[in-house]
Scaffold this active site. Sequence first.
Site, PDB file in Angstrom:
ATOM      1  N   HIS A   1       0.767  -1.563   0.170  1.00  0.00           N
ATOM      2  CA  HIS A   1       0.255   0.148  -0.173  1.00  0.00           C
ATOM      3  C   HIS A   1       0.936   0.996  -0.362  1.00  0.00           C
ATOM      4  CE1 HIS A   1      -3.653  -2.683   1.795  1.00  0.00           C
ATOM      5  NE2 HIS A   1      -3.440  -2.846   0.628  1.00  0.00           N
TER       6      HIS A   1
ATOM      7  N   CYS B   1       6.195  19.210  -7.190  1.00  0.00           N
ATOM      8  CA  CYS B   1       7.801  18.581  -7.653  1.00  0.00           C
ATOM      9  C   CYS B   1       8.809  19.314  -7.943  1.00  0.00           C
ATOM     10  CB  CYS B   1       7.459  17.700  -9.155  1.00  0.00           C
ATOM     11  SG  CYS B   1       8.449  17.024  -9.522  1.00  0.00           S
TER      12      CYS B   1
HETATM   13  C1  BV8 Z   1      -8.393  -1.484  -5.790  1.00  0.00           C
HETATM   14  C2  BV8 Z   1      -3.456   2.983   2.086  1.00  0.00           C
HETATM   15  C3  BV8 Z   1      -9.327  -2.289  -7.614  1.00  0.00           C
HETATM   16  C4  BV8 Z   1      -4.179   4.682   2.783  1.00  0.00           C
HETATM   17  C5  BV8 Z   1      -4.765   1.981   2.390  1.00  0.00           C
HETATM   18  C6  BV8 Z   1     -16.433  -0.844  -2.387  1.00  0.00           C
HETATM   19  C7  BV8 Z   1     -16.072   0.538  -2.684  1.00  0.00           C
HETATM   20  C8  BV8 Z   1     -14.652   0.711  -2.989  1.00  0.00           C
HETATM   21  C9  BV8 Z   1     -13.626   0.313  -3.022  1.00  0.00           C
HETATM   22  C10 BV8 Z   1     -13.703  -1.435  -2.821  1.00  0.00           C
HETATM   23  C11 BV8 Z   1     -15.507  -1.044  -2.264  1.00  0.00           C
HETATM   24  N1  BV8 Z   1     -15.554  -2.828  -1.843  1.00  0.00           N
HETATM   25  C12 BV8 Z   1     -14.049  -3.346  -1.858  1.00  0.00           C
HETATM   26  C13 BV8 Z   1     -13.086  -2.715  -2.533  1.00  0.00           C
HETATM   27  C14 BV8 Z   1     -11.654  -2.354  -2.829  1.00  0.00           C
HETATM   28  C15 BV8 Z   1     -10.792  -2.078  -1.615  1.00  0.00           C
HETATM   29  C16 BV8 Z   1     -12.027  -2.280  -0.524  1.00  0.00           C
HETATM   30  O1  BV8 Z   1     -10.847  -3.466  -0.313  1.00  0.00           O
HETATM   31  N2  BV8 Z   1     -12.502  -2.170   0.317  1.00  0.00           N
HETATM   32  C17 BV8 Z   1     -12.551  -2.778   1.390  1.00  0.00           C
HETATM   33  C18 BV8 Z   1     -12.266  -2.143   2.548  1.00  0.00           C
HETATM   34  C19 BV8 Z   1     -14.178  -3.276   1.953  1.00  0.00           C
HETATM   35  N3  BV8 Z   1      -9.606  -2.047  -2.426  1.00  0.00           N
HETATM   36  C20 BV8 Z   1      -9.228  -1.084  -2.440  1.00  0.00           C
HETATM   37  O2  BV8 Z   1     -10.023  -0.036  -3.751  1.00  0.00           O
HETATM   38  C21 BV8 Z   1      -7.839  -1.652  -3.500  1.00  0.00           C
HETATM   39  N4  BV8 Z   1      -7.792  -1.212  -4.302  1.00  0.00           N
HETATM   40  O3  BV8 Z   1      -8.911  -2.370  -5.015  1.00  0.00           O
HETATM   41  O4  BV8 Z   1      -8.390  -1.492  -6.887  1.00  0.00           O
HETATM   42  C22 BV8 Z   1      -8.766  -1.814  -8.810  1.00  0.00           C
HETATM   43  C23 BV8 Z   1      -8.221  -2.792  -9.636  1.00  0.00           C
HETATM   44  C24 BV8 Z   1      -7.397  -2.462 -10.493  1.00  0.00           C
HETATM   45  C25 BV8 Z   1      -7.917  -0.934 -11.245  1.00  0.00           C
HETATM   46  C26 BV8 Z   1      -7.958   0.335 -10.902  1.00  0.00           C
HETATM   47  C27 BV8 Z   1      -8.770  -0.350  -9.386  1.00  0.00           C
HETATM   48  C28 BV8 Z   1      -7.145  -0.728  -2.638  1.00  0.00           C
HETATM   49  C29 BV8 Z   1      -6.331  -0.972  -1.254  1.00  0.00           C
HETATM   50  C30 BV8 Z   1      -6.031  -0.141  -0.613  1.00  0.00           C
HETATM   51  C31 BV8 Z   1      -6.256   0.801   0.316  1.00  0.00           C
HETATM   52  N5  BV8 Z   1      -5.422   1.233   1.005  1.00  0.00           N
HETATM   53  N6  BV8 Z   1      -3.966   2.208   2.916  1.00  0.00           N
HETATM   54  C32 BV8 Z   1      -3.132   4.634   4.215  1.00  0.00           C
HETATM   55  O5  BV8 Z   1      -2.593   4.014   4.922  1.00  0.00           O
HETATM   56  O6  BV8 Z   1      -2.668   5.643   4.640  1.00  0.00           O
HETATM   57  S1  BV8 Z   1      -6.432   0.704   3.147  1.00  0.00           S
HETATM   58  C33 BV8 Z   1      -5.226   0.540   4.712  1.00  0.00           C
HETATM   59  O7  BV8 Z   1      -6.325  -0.622   4.948  1.00  0.00           O
HETATM   60  C34 BV8 Z   1      -4.238   0.303   5.655  1.00  0.00           C
HETATM   61  O8  BV8 Z   1      -3.552  -0.153   4.366  1.00  0.00           O
HETATM   62  C35 BV8 Z   1      -4.481  -0.478   6.557  1.00  0.00           C
HETATM   63  O9  BV8 Z   1      -3.224  -1.719   6.364  1.00  0.00           O
HETATM   64  C36 BV8 Z   1      -5.433  -1.298   5.794  1.00  0.00           C
HETATM   65  C37 BV8 Z   1      -6.274  -2.821   6.330  1.00  0.00           C
HETATM   66  O10 BV8 Z   1      -6.354  -2.174   8.099  1.00  0.00           O
HETATM   67  P1  BV8 Z   1      -5.615  -3.774   8.882  1.00  0.00           P
HETATM   68  O11 BV8 Z   1      -4.137  -2.854   8.561  1.00  0.00           O
HETATM   69  O12 BV8 Z   1      -6.279  -4.764   9.020  1.00  0.00           O
HETATM   70  O13 BV8 Z   1      -6.186  -2.739  10.011  1.00  0.00           O
HETATM   71  P2  BV8 Z   1      -7.219  -2.356  11.028  1.00  0.00           P
HETATM   72  O14 BV8 Z   1      -6.694  -1.282  11.959  1.00  0.00           O
HETATM   73  O15 BV8 Z   1      -8.336  -3.289   9.641  1.00  0.00           O
HETATM   74  O16 BV8 Z   1      -6.828  -3.365  11.689  1.00  0.00           O
HETATM   75  C38 BV8 Z   1      -6.137  -4.214  12.959  1.00  0.00           C
HETATM   76  C39 BV8 Z   1      -5.526  -5.337  13.085  1.00  0.00           C
HETATM   77  O17 BV8 Z   1      -4.976  -5.723  14.145  1.00  0.00           O
HETATM   78  C40 BV8 Z   1      -7.738  -5.309  14.034  1.00  0.00           C
HETATM   79  O18 BV8 Z   1      -7.694  -6.808  13.811  1.00  0.00           O
HETATM   80  C41 BV8 Z   1      -6.974  -5.474  15.034  1.00  0.00           C
HETATM   81  O19 BV8 Z   1      -7.703  -6.564  16.742  1.00  0.00           O
HETATM   82  C42 BV8 Z   1      -5.242  -5.835  15.239  1.00  0.00           C
HETATM   83  N7  BV8 Z   1      -4.457  -5.508  16.672  1.00  0.00           N
HETATM   84  C43 BV8 Z   1      -4.822  -4.207  16.831  1.00  0.00           C
HETATM   85  N8  BV8 Z   1      -3.785  -4.664  17.765  1.00  0.00           N
HETATM   86  C44 BV8 Z   1      -3.052  -5.044  17.905  1.00  0.00           C
HETATM   87  C45 BV8 Z   1      -2.923  -6.086  17.486  1.00  0.00           C
HETATM   88  N9  BV8 Z   1      -3.109  -6.880  16.361  1.00  0.00           N
HETATM   89  C46 BV8 Z   1      -1.930  -8.050  17.213  1.00  0.00           C
HETATM   90  N10 BV8 Z   1      -0.865  -7.026  18.064  1.00  0.00           N
HETATM   91  C47 BV8 Z   1      -1.727  -5.897  18.851  1.00  0.00           C
HETATM   92  N11 BV8 Z   1      -1.313  -5.108  19.217  1.00  0.00           N
HETATM   93 ZN    ZN Z   2       7.246  16.136 -11.556  1.00  0.00          ZN
END
Ligand code: BV8
Ligand code: ZN
Length: 255
Positions: free
Chosen positions: A124, A152
């Site tokens: 990501h 840039c």
């Molecule tokens: C794509 C960058 C297509 C940002 C991120 C409906 C509408 C629109 C889109 C979609 C949709 N349905 C599906 C999609 C696709 C979408 C998607 O998956 N959406 C989800 C939310 C439903 N995906 C996309 O849009 C991707 N692109 O599909 O493009 C395409 C293809 C070809 C050509 C054109 C287009 C892009 C996805 C990337 C988005 N960017 N990050 C930024 O970071 O600034 S995602 C963002 O969420 C972060 O990267 C993060 O890492 C990621 C996942 O979250 P987690 O890391 O899992 O974090 P979270 O808080 O959720 O969970 C934490 C976990 O840790 C928990 O389970 C917790 O219990 C646990 N935890 C907490 N503390 C601890 C622990 N575990 C152990 N020890 C601890 N101490």
């Molecule tokens: Zn440039």
Amino acid sequence: MADELDTALDRAAELLRSARSIAVLTGAGVSAESGVPTFRASDGLWEGHRIEDVATPFAFQRNPRLVWQFYNARRANVGTVKPNPGHHALAKMEGRWGENFTLVTQNVDGLHRAAGSRNVLEVHGSLYRTRCTGCDEIADRGLEPLGELPTCPACSALLRPDIVWFHEPLPEDVWEAAALAAHRADVLLVVGTSAVVYPAANLIPIARGVGGAKPEPGKVIEFNLTPTEASELADVGVYGPSGQTLPRLCERLGL
Ligand code: BV8
Ligand code: ZN
């Protein structure tokens, strides 16, 4: 509870001892104990913002100043944190398995590299890098504060964070390498991710060889505080803070 955790750690260590190739998928949870906020906090907001307002290309088009405010704040936060024992444990494991150990991270905080991990695939993107909206130049800018609307140095167009936003494709080469590592893996560790974001979450069924894609299904070990979307595909669930459970796994492996 403690003996349930011990049993899970024993089982995880047993699976890893016989593993030739290992892949890891980490999410925000692995950095939580370093003080980096996770995404899906209870109020559904992310640092007080709705995801649609700060992490999509439309948001950037609509209000680049707000998006840069959000990313500059996260860059500043990451500048104050350091890797926790969970990051260091994963770096130690890479030392043991060498190039047969691939760490795929959804995190953009750079903490795996800071802990010494080398074979890291940032699917990501990274808070350290900018990408030019004009000439596509990608540059590592460290964590220095970038102005409200950084431009840039080469072509003066507006810079954007080199981060994959929602609705954007993942970098082709990075995704291919991640999918290959999961396909080849005898064991996939899934650490600190809610496994709801795609295609990153697809690495779990890929590692298992869903649909007969692998002669031997890979084993999946989940490290999280609680069960997640990935749990039904996991052979072992190790529930506790990864900053504690991963070092205990390394102890069992003699690392
Ligand atoms: C794509 C960058 C297509 C940002 C991120 C409906 C509408 C629109 C889109 C979609 C949709 N349905 C599906 C999609 C696709 C979408 C998607 O998956 N959406 C989800 C939310 C439903 N995906 C996309 O849009 C991707 N692109 O599909 O493009 C395409 C293809 C070809 C050509 C054109 C287009 C892009 C996805 C990337 C988005 N960017 N990050 C930024 O970071 O600034 S995602 C963002 O969420 C972060 O990267 C993060 O890492 C990621 C996942 O979250 P987690 O890391 O899992 O974090 P979270 O808080 O959720 O969970 C934490 C976990 O840790 C928990 O389970 C917790 O219990 C646990 N935890 C907490 N503390 C601890 C622990 N575990 C152990 N020890 C601890 N101490
Ligand atoms: Zn440039």
